[in-house]
Enzyme design. Structure first.
Site, PDB file in Angstrom:
ATOM      1  N   TYR A 248      40.215  37.219  37.483  1.00 57.89           N
ATOM      2  CA  TYR A 248      41.005  37.281  38.752  1.00 57.89           C
ATOM      3  C   TYR A 248      40.020  36.402  39.895  1.00 57.89           C
ATOM      4  O   TYR A 248      40.269  35.141  39.685  1.00 57.89           O
ATOM      5  CB  TYR A 248      41.706  38.492  39.196  1.00 57.89           C
ATOM      6  N   LYS A 257      42.616  31.472  45.508  1.00 57.95           N
ATOM      7  CA  LYS A 257      42.534  32.173  46.821  1.00 57.95           C
ATOM      8  C   LYS A 257      41.384  31.838  47.883  1.00 57.95           C
ATOM      9  O   LYS A 257      41.418  31.905  49.011  1.00 57.95           O
ATOM     10  CB  LYS A 257      42.261  33.760  46.142  1.00 57.95           C
TER      11      LYS A 257
END
Length: 409
Positions: A248, A257
């Protein structure tokens, strides 16, 4: 009218149909779980009252929580955008379609003018439609924009290029364990390996899930002079545990992100100069969502986290109620050194992470039922599609032809 008895049919965590009544009850439960504001003097129903907000990605997960918490906690009116499929003769609508219909009913009962648009949020056509509505219906000024978009692909309206996002580690393959359920609902811990990002995988994922479209929304609205003085925008993000970092936060989605958060800093400086506004990201805690269940290892991690925290696992609706308090000034807007609002602190304390890590190491198919709250996790996955919702009669026929909310009145 199409009435059917619906039973869950799924492939892993993906369900083929959704239950309209179950989805309606999920939304009602979220509404009840959201704390009411301390000041309810206007009753939430004054004509034309309330800040004008735009929620992009409003039908699922944290975007749905943002919409409901905004309605109840902040008394917003405005526009909610999502991309859902209508019912057909063979299939139900997507769960987000039914959740949107239920949310519209709640907004109407609360006396809030909230328009629900269904279409591609990445397109300039949708941006223009939203801008026209803000101008025509909401006084030509937007106070808040909440950006909560998770998508497999995006077509850049400026170039016509279509990008595809991937969930891959960067640099080398990642082998991790994840939680699955067999056809009888029995939990299984299985090892999965994900190959590393190749070619332009990182750039493609950043183009879809980074800050480019968020910034394009701000550009479009600013060009129409629709940003109110003090306009505030927030994009929803996630960091997560070191246990899932390889796939992630240190992977392709993490690069996206990071780009989203860098975009926030750029927008914050710009909005501060132009309208006295702000741009931030909100880092939310772990939750069972349709997006998170697709990420290897996240299912196991979330089940174990629930096993450690129990009811201390803060649901999205309560996190987003706290976010709206900060956005509206009910509570101080506080950020970390990177300019991020942190709603994930309950999850990332040293003692919680140590307890989860210990269970992670001990987790096998034989031990998982003692270490993770697998019954809760499985029920949460089913609830995403309107199943396993208390109070719903699944033996009864239900009308699947629920219309999209009308906004012409």
């Amino acid at each position: 009218m199409t009435r059917r008895v619906l039973t869950p049919r799924n492939r892993g965590f993906l369900f083929l149909d959704s239950h309209p009544e179950g989805c309606r009850r999920v939304v009602a439960d979220m509404w009840q779980a959201c704390p009411a504001p301390a000041d309810t003097s206007d009753g939430g129903a004054s004509e034309g009252a309330g800040s004008v907000a735009l929620v992009i990605g409003s039908s699922a997960g944290y975007g749905l929580a943002a919409t409901l918490a905004g309605l109840k906690r902040a008394g917003i009116r405005g526009i909610a955008v999502s991309f859902e499929k209508a019912p057909t003769e063979r299939r139900t609508a997507t769960a987000g379609w039914y959740r949107t219909a239920a949310t519209a009913d709640i907004a109407r009962t609360a006396g809030r003018d909230l328009v629900f648009l269904n279409g591609d949020a990445f397109s300039d056509t949708m941006k223009e439609q939203v801008a026209d509505l803000v101008e025509r219906r909401f006084g030509g000024r937007l106070d808040y924009l909440v950006y909560s978009v998770a998508a497999p692909r995006r077509t850049d309206p400026g170039t016509g290029t279509t990008y595809a996002s991937v969930l891959k580690p960067i640099g080398r393959a990642n082998r991790t364990r994840t939680l699955l359920f067999d056809d009888q609902g029995v939990p299984e811990v299985r090892e999965v390996e994900t190959g590393p990002a190749e070619g332009d995988d990182v750039e493609q994922t950043v183009a879809v899930m980074g800050g480019a479209d968020w910034e394009r929304w701000i550009d479009h609205l600013a060009a129409r002079d629709l940003l109110a003085d003090g306009f505030t925008t927030v994009a929803l993000s996630y960091i997560g545990s070191p246990l899932t970092a390889a796939i992630y936060r240190q992977g392709t989605i993490g690069a996206a992100k990071a780009h989203l958060e860098a975009t926030a800093r750029t927008l914050d400086e710009r909005l501060g100069k132009t309208v006295g506004g702000r741009a931030v990201t909100s880092v939310n805690g772990a939750a069972v969502t349709q997006s998170s269940t697709a990420i290897p290892g996240i299912a196991l991690y979330t089940g174990l986290l629930r096993g450690v925290l129990g009811d201390g696992l803060v649901p999205p609706i309560r996190q987003l109620a706290a976010l709206w308090d900060q956005l509206t000034g009910t509570a101080p807007l506080t950020t970390d050194d990177e300019g991020r609002i942190r709603l994930d602190t309950f999850e990332l304390t040293d003692d919680v992470q140590a307890a989860v890590a210990e269970r992670w190491e001990a987790a096998t198919t034989d031990t998982i039922a003692d270490l993770a709250d697998v019954d809760w996790f499985r029920a949460e996955v089913r609830r995403l599609y309107g199943f396993s919702v208390p109070g719903t009669d699944y033996a009864a026929e239900v009308d699947t032809d629920v219309p999209w909310p009308d906004h012409t009145s």
